[in-house]
Design an enzyme around this catalytic site. Structure first.
Site, PDB file in Angstrom:
ATOM      1  N   ARG A 107       0.876  -1.176   0.000  1.00  0.00           N
ATOM      2  CA  ARG A 107       0.000   0.000   0.000  1.00  0.00           C
ATOM      3  C   ARG A 107       0.908   1.219   0.000  1.00  0.00           C
ATOM      4  O   ARG A 107       1.729   1.404   0.907  1.00  0.00           O
ATOM      5  CB  ARG A 107      -0.890   0.010   1.244  1.00  0.00           C
ATOM      6  CG  ARG A 107      -1.821   1.238   1.315  1.00  0.00           C
ATOM      7  CD  ARG A 107      -2.571   1.236   2.630  1.00  0.00           C
ATOM      8  NE  ARG A 107      -3.348   2.438   2.827  1.00  0.00           N
ATOM      9  CZ  ARG A 107      -4.632   2.595   2.491  1.00  0.00           C
ATOM     10  NH1 ARG A 107      -5.288   1.603   1.936  1.00  0.00           N
ATOM     11  NH2 ARG A 107      -5.272   3.720   2.721  1.00  0.00           N
ATOM     12  N   HIS A 134      -7.385   1.090  -6.593  1.00  0.00           N
ATOM     13  CA  HIS A 134      -7.659   0.516  -5.263  1.00  0.00           C
ATOM     14  C   HIS A 134      -8.460  -0.781  -5.462  1.00  0.00           C
ATOM     15  O   HIS A 134      -9.635  -0.870  -5.102  1.00  0.00           O
ATOM     16  CB  HIS A 134      -8.446   1.531  -4.426  1.00  0.00           C
ATOM     17  CG  HIS A 134      -8.399   1.276  -2.950  1.00  0.00           C
ATOM     18  ND1 HIS A 134      -7.860   0.132  -2.394  1.00  0.00           N
ATOM     19  CD2 HIS A 134      -8.859   2.011  -1.890  1.00  0.00           C
ATOM     20  CE1 HIS A 134      -7.968   0.193  -1.076  1.00  0.00           C
ATOM     21  NE2 HIS A 134      -8.573   1.312  -0.749  1.00  0.00           N
ATOM     22  N   GLN A 137     -10.464  -2.814  -2.627  1.00  0.00           N
ATOM     23  CA  GLN A 137     -11.675  -2.090  -2.227  1.00  0.00           C
ATOM     24  C   GLN A 137     -12.828  -2.428  -3.174  1.00  0.00           C
ATOM     25  O   GLN A 137     -13.983  -2.510  -2.756  1.00  0.00           O
ATOM     26  CB  GLN A 137     -11.400  -0.579  -2.241  1.00  0.00           C
ATOM     27  CG  GLN A 137     -12.586   0.297  -1.870  1.00  0.00           C
ATOM     28  CD  GLN A 137     -12.873   0.318  -0.383  1.00  0.00           C
ATOM     29  OE1 GLN A 137     -11.959   0.504   0.419  1.00  0.00           O
ATOM     30  NE2 GLN A 137     -14.123   0.129  -0.004  1.00  0.00           N
ATOM     31  N   ASP A 230     -15.943   9.915  -1.614  1.00  0.00           N
ATOM     32  CA  ASP A 230     -14.670   9.709  -0.924  1.00  0.00           C
ATOM     33  C   ASP A 230     -14.235  11.080  -0.415  1.00  0.00           C
ATOM     34  O   ASP A 230     -14.829  12.100  -0.778  1.00  0.00           O
ATOM     35  CB  ASP A 230     -13.652   9.136  -1.927  1.00  0.00           C
ATOM     36  CG  ASP A 230     -12.342   8.704  -1.278  1.00  0.00           C
ATOM     37  OD1 ASP A 230     -12.288   8.612  -0.030  1.00  0.00           O
ATOM     38  OD2 ASP A 230     -11.368   8.454  -2.008  1.00  0.00           O
ATOM     39  N   CYS A 271     -15.646   4.698   1.094  1.00  0.00           N
ATOM     40  CA  CYS A 271     -14.543   3.779   1.424  1.00  0.00           C
ATOM     41  C   CYS A 271     -13.911   4.074   2.786  1.00  0.00           C
ATOM     42  O   CYS A 271     -13.130   3.266   3.284  1.00  0.00           O
ATOM     43  CB  CYS A 271     -13.495   3.782   0.325  1.00  0.00           C
ATOM     44  SG  CYS A 271     -12.903   5.425  -0.093  1.00  0.00           S
ATOM     45  N   ARG A 316     -14.263  -5.563   3.485  1.00  0.00           N
ATOM     46  CA  ARG A 316     -12.861  -5.483   3.041  1.00  0.00           C
ATOM     47  C   ARG A 316     -12.105  -6.750   3.428  1.00  0.00           C
ATOM     48  O   ARG A 316     -11.300  -7.275   2.662  1.00  0.00           O
ATOM     49  CB  ARG A 316     -12.149  -4.271   3.672  1.00  0.00           C
ATOM     50  CG  ARG A 316     -12.527  -2.909   3.157  1.00  0.00           C
ATOM     51  CD  ARG A 316     -12.179  -2.691   1.709  1.00  0.00           C
ATOM     52  NE  ARG A 316     -10.767  -2.875   1.392  1.00  0.00           N
ATOM     53  CZ  ARG A 316      -9.792  -2.033   1.712  1.00  0.00           C
ATOM     54  NH1 ARG A 316     -10.052  -0.921   2.362  1.00  0.00           N
ATOM     55  NH2 ARG A 316      -8.538  -2.281   1.371  1.00  0.00           N
TER      56      ARG A 316
END
Length: 339
Positions: A107, A134, A137, A230, A271, A316
């Site tokens: 990440r 991502h 996700q 987001d 998210c 997740r």
């Protein structure tokens, strides 16, 4: 035969609609196994490196619990433990880690880094987030949609806000592959790049998904089954907050915008983390400074019955578990997904 075995999971368009659908269904299946306390240690005896250039609550927690549930040992390496391009090249680090670990999560900032890790480590590499994409996700998000609506094909998901970030890119691409209509409501200066739009359009031509990118927020949310947003400023992005807030305030998810979908059962996704109230130091500072109650999503909508943000967050872990088990384990995978 496991089509996934030994493959890295770097970005959505490396996979077909069938493969992404399999991962979503497999994640739902693993969630059910966990609920019933049925062991599923597909990765018993494996060691997983978790590389974090960027901090994270959900991604780190999800990978740690998922690896442990699968019987693997996760080892966290933070930004002070890895020396990418600083004291050691990415390629050299990849070779060393690949000789000790069976799989690597990364990440961080650059998509190039995660690509180079995958090219040199000799083990599956999973993208826990870069500036461009991502993908873990996405499995969680489309899993949440499927759990809620019982299907994916033909649904319409509208993303509003900063349409140039990794979330907008990934939602646009994944929806285009899976046949989910994606609308992006964002100011002209914050819309996905031409290159990403073209990639998504090519995938949509195959799946039949309808894509709409517009600065007209009312047009974007019309008939949406799901609204998604987001944070307005991404981690590490240097911008004038005041200017960005002024630009994106019309794209805030609030009750008024929710009503404009014209559907009673529109669900709301995010998210996370979200600036929906003043209970964070950054959120409080910004909302006080600009005389607002919330930023990208209002507290009442965030906590409403339409909101599935915490189901999405919990998913997740199941999504990441499915990705790791499929690429590194030997689960029985039927030719056609029957889950």
């Amino acid at each position: 035969m496991n089509h996934f075995f030994g493959k890295s999971f770097l970005k959505e368009n490396d996979f077909s609609a069938k493969e992404l659908t399999y991962l979503i269904d497999f994640a739902i299946h693993l969630k059910d196994l966990k609920k019933q306390n049925i062991p599923h240690q597909y990765l018993a005896g494996k060691n997983i490196a978790l590389l974090f250039e960027k901090a994270s609550t959900r991604t780190r927690s999800a990978f740690t619990v998922a690896a442990t549930d699968l019987g693997a040992h996760p080892e966290f390496l933070g930004k002070n433990d890895i020396q990418f391009g600083n004291k050691e090249s990415v390629a050299d680090t990849a070779i060393v880690l690949g000789s000790m670990f069976d799989g690597i999560e990364f990440r961080g900032f650059s998509q190039e880094t995660v690509t180079e890790l995958a090219a040199n480590s000799g083990v599956p590499v999973w993208n826990g987030l870069t500036d461009d994409w991502h993908p873990t996700q996405m499995i969680a998000d489309f899993m949440t949609l499927k759990e809620h609506f019982g299907k994916l094909s033909g649904l319409t998901l509208t993303y509003v806000g900063d349409g140039r970030n990794n979330m907008a890119n990934s939602l646009l691409m994944t929806g285009a592959i899976l046949g989910v209509n994606i609308h992006i409501g964002a100011p002209k200066s914050l819309q996905p790049t031409k290159e990403i739009q073209e990639m998504a359009e090519n995938a949509a031509n195959v799946s039949g998904a309808s894509l709409l990118i517009t600065d007209d927020v009312n047009e974007a949310v019309k008939n949406a089954d799901a609204l998604y947003t987001d944070v307005w400023v991404s981690m590490g992005e240097e911008v004038d907050y005041g200017e960005r807030i002024k630009l994106l305030l019309p794209y805030q998810i609030n009750n008024e915008l929710l009503m404009k979908t014209g559907k009673k059962n529109t669900i709301v996704l995010h998210c996370l983390p979200a600036f929906h109230d003043k209970k964070t130091s950054i959120g409080k500072k910004l909302t006080d400074q600009y005389n607002l109650e919330a930023l990208e999503i209002t507290d009442d909508v965030f906590k409403s019955d339409n909101s599935v943000v915490f189901q999405e967050a919990a998913n997740r872990m199941h999504a990441i578990k499915a990705i790791m088990a499929a690429t590194l384990g030997h689960p029985f995978i039927p030719e056609e997904s029957v889950l």
